[in-house]
Design a protein around this motif. Structure first.
Motif, PDB file in Angstrom:
ATOM      1  N   GLY A 243      44.029  30.809  50.272  1.00 19.60           N
ATOM      2  CA  GLY A 243      43.699  30.991  48.862  1.00 19.60           C
ATOM      3  C   GLY A 243      44.564  30.113  47.976  1.00 19.60           C
ATOM      4  N   ALA A 254      45.211  38.044  42.631  1.00 22.26           N
ATOM      5  CA  ALA A 254      43.865  37.510  42.833  1.00 22.26           C
ATOM      6  C   ALA A 254      43.994  36.026  43.154  1.00 22.26           C
ATOM      7  CB  ALA A 254      43.024  37.722  41.585  1.00 22.26           C
ATOM      8  N   ASP A 256      41.646  32.303  44.518  1.00 20.59           N
ATOM      9  CA  ASP A 256      40.361  31.663  44.806  1.00 20.59           C
ATOM     10  C   ASP A 256      40.356  31.273  46.279  1.00 20.59           C
ATOM     11  OD1 ASP A 256      39.530  31.785  42.166  1.00 20.59           O
ATOM     12  OD2 ASP A 256      40.658  29.965  41.658  1.00 20.59           O
ATOM     13  N   ARG A 261      36.479  34.817  44.918  1.00 23.24           N
ATOM     14  CA  ARG A 261      37.743  35.375  44.484  1.00 23.24           C
ATOM     15  C   ARG A 261      38.088  36.582  45.349  1.00 23.24           C
ATOM     16  NH1 ARG A 261      41.242  33.602  41.102  1.00 23.24           N
ATOM     17  NH2 ARG A 261      42.223  34.963  39.579  1.00 23.24           N
ATOM     18  N   ARG A 263      41.142  39.752  46.288  1.00 29.39           N
ATOM     19  CA  ARG A 263      42.261  40.478  45.701  1.00 29.39           C
ATOM     20  C   ARG A 263      43.049  41.238  46.754  1.00 29.39           C
ATOM     21  NH1 ARG A 263      38.481  40.186  42.057  1.00 29.39           N
ATOM     22  NH2 ARG A 263      39.144  39.608  39.957  1.00 29.39           N
TER      23      ARG A 263
END
Ligand code: ADP
Length: 363
Positions: A243, A254, A256, A261, A263
């Motif tokens: 991420g 959070a 990408d 997306r 979390r």
């Protein structure tokens, strides 16, 4: 006061190999601590330094508040059980167990009393006069434990003591070891490269990698809240997804990812602006037929197809191919009938609540 303290302990062998560096640990009385890590990460070296068989090159080791760094092994309140048990093959069970007491200047009666009691405890009395090499692996294991415990050490050090046993016997002895440790209230420090052993037996696990401590925590902590990439990859079977662009709000991070997306709870090692990995435990993921899940609230949703499935006992293992980009493992219980209908090639969705997901720093 702690039973055992390691303060900045390090070992550099004479050929320059840095086997252990900056090892800090505090162990309370009666705790069962496991050193867990891949072969060569420095577990045995650390254990041997605690026992006194290996000199330390940095830091100090304290036992019950006393610095033992320069005290020889026989004068430390520790006993060590070796992987190969190191029994004397031509001595009887009784002689092997009594050996550790010989240096203690006890009267004959006192010594015999202690040996008899411990043989009784380990179910070895019927074999007392048999030679150690005429006994099974499990019995030899018990002799080694009895010999380590008969001297009433403050700390018992165990170096992969179950490694030589077959899987069934290992399970039996694991249970015995745990019960024994509870009953005696002696501090155990145990070395293993098998995570199931560390997770099942210990109160706390020290996860080691390349001579360094990666994380110290309860089995649940290292399993559910890995602090580093190494721990996330080594313990359990986490799906690891790359991420970026981490933001944190109200304790939830959070990022990408190639799958949108995602979390999770940020480990204390992650920093915004740096590379992040999303770690999702295989058994925390929910799996459903694609489309069927849409009605349910779902976090961290990933689409894929079933690449493989197999059941072991009551656990159903799936391998999910995420659009050809990555495969992740998912484990569910075999009592879920809907899931048992799923077949290789079926389109599915997996999802996982963010409280079960950890964000760890990359590298
Ligand atoms: P583990 O118990 O985790 O398998 P060890 O403590 O045995 O790891 O070894 C840690 C590192 O130290 C390894 O790189 C190993 O090769 C090295 N090592 C162990 N013993 C010695 C030695 N006597 N001399 C030089 N290097 C050693």
């Amino acid at each position: 006061m702690y039973d055992l303290e390691l303060n900045g302990v390090g070992k550099t062998y004479s050929d320059g190999t840095v086997a252990v560096a900056d090892f800090d640990l505090r162990v309370g009385k009666g705790e069962f601590v496991a050193f867990l890590g891949p072969s060569g990460c420095g577990k045995s070296t650390t254990l041997r330094m605690i026992a006194g068989f290996e000199e330390i090159t940095n830091g100090d080791i304290l036992i019950k508040g006393k610095n033992v760094s320069s005290i020889p092994p026989e004068r430390r309140p520790t006993s060590m059980i070796f992987q190969n048990y190191a029994l004397f093959p031509h001595m009887s069970v009784r002689q092997n167990i009594g050996f550790g007491l010989d240096v203690k200047h006890l009267s004959r009666t006192e010594k015999d009393g202690k040996v008899d009691r411990i043989m009784d405890m380990f179910g070895l009395t019927p074999f007392a006069d048999r030679k150690a090499d005429k006994l099974s692996g499990g019995q030899r294991q018990r002799i080694a434990l009895a010999r380590g415990l008969v001297v009433e050490p403050d700390i018992l050090l165990l170096d992969e003591p179950l490694g030589a046993l077959d899987a069934n016997l290992r399970r039996v002895i694991q249970n015995e070891l745990k019960l024994l440790q509870r009953e005696l209230g002696i501090t155990f420090v145990f070395v293993t490269h098998a995570q199931s052993e560390a997770l099942g037996l210990s109160d706390r696990i020290v996860v080691m990698n390349r001579g360094r401590v990666e994380q110290i925590g309860t089995p649940h902590e290292v399993y559910a809240n890995p602090k580093t990439e190494f721990v996330a990859r080594f313990i359990g079977s986490n799906a690891i997804i790359e991420g970026q662009n981490l933001s944190i709000a109200d304790g939830i991070g959070a990022v990408d990812t190639a799958f949108g997306r995602m979390r999770g709870r940020p480990a204390e090692t992650v920093r915004t602006g740096e590379g992040v990995l999303v770690a999702i435990p295989a058994e925390a993921m929910r799996i459903s037929r694609r489309g069927a899940a849409d009605a349910l609230p779902a976090e961290n949703r990933l689409n894929g197809t079933i690449a493989m499935r197999h059941a072991v006992g009551s656990v159903q293992h799936f391998q999910i191919d995420l659009d050809g980009r990555q495969r992740v493992d998912v484990e569910t219980s075999t009592d879920n009938r809907d899931l048992m209908q799923l077949a290789v090639g079926d389109a599915v969705t997996v999802d996982c609540p963010s409280e079960n997901v950890t964000l760890v720093a990359r590298g």
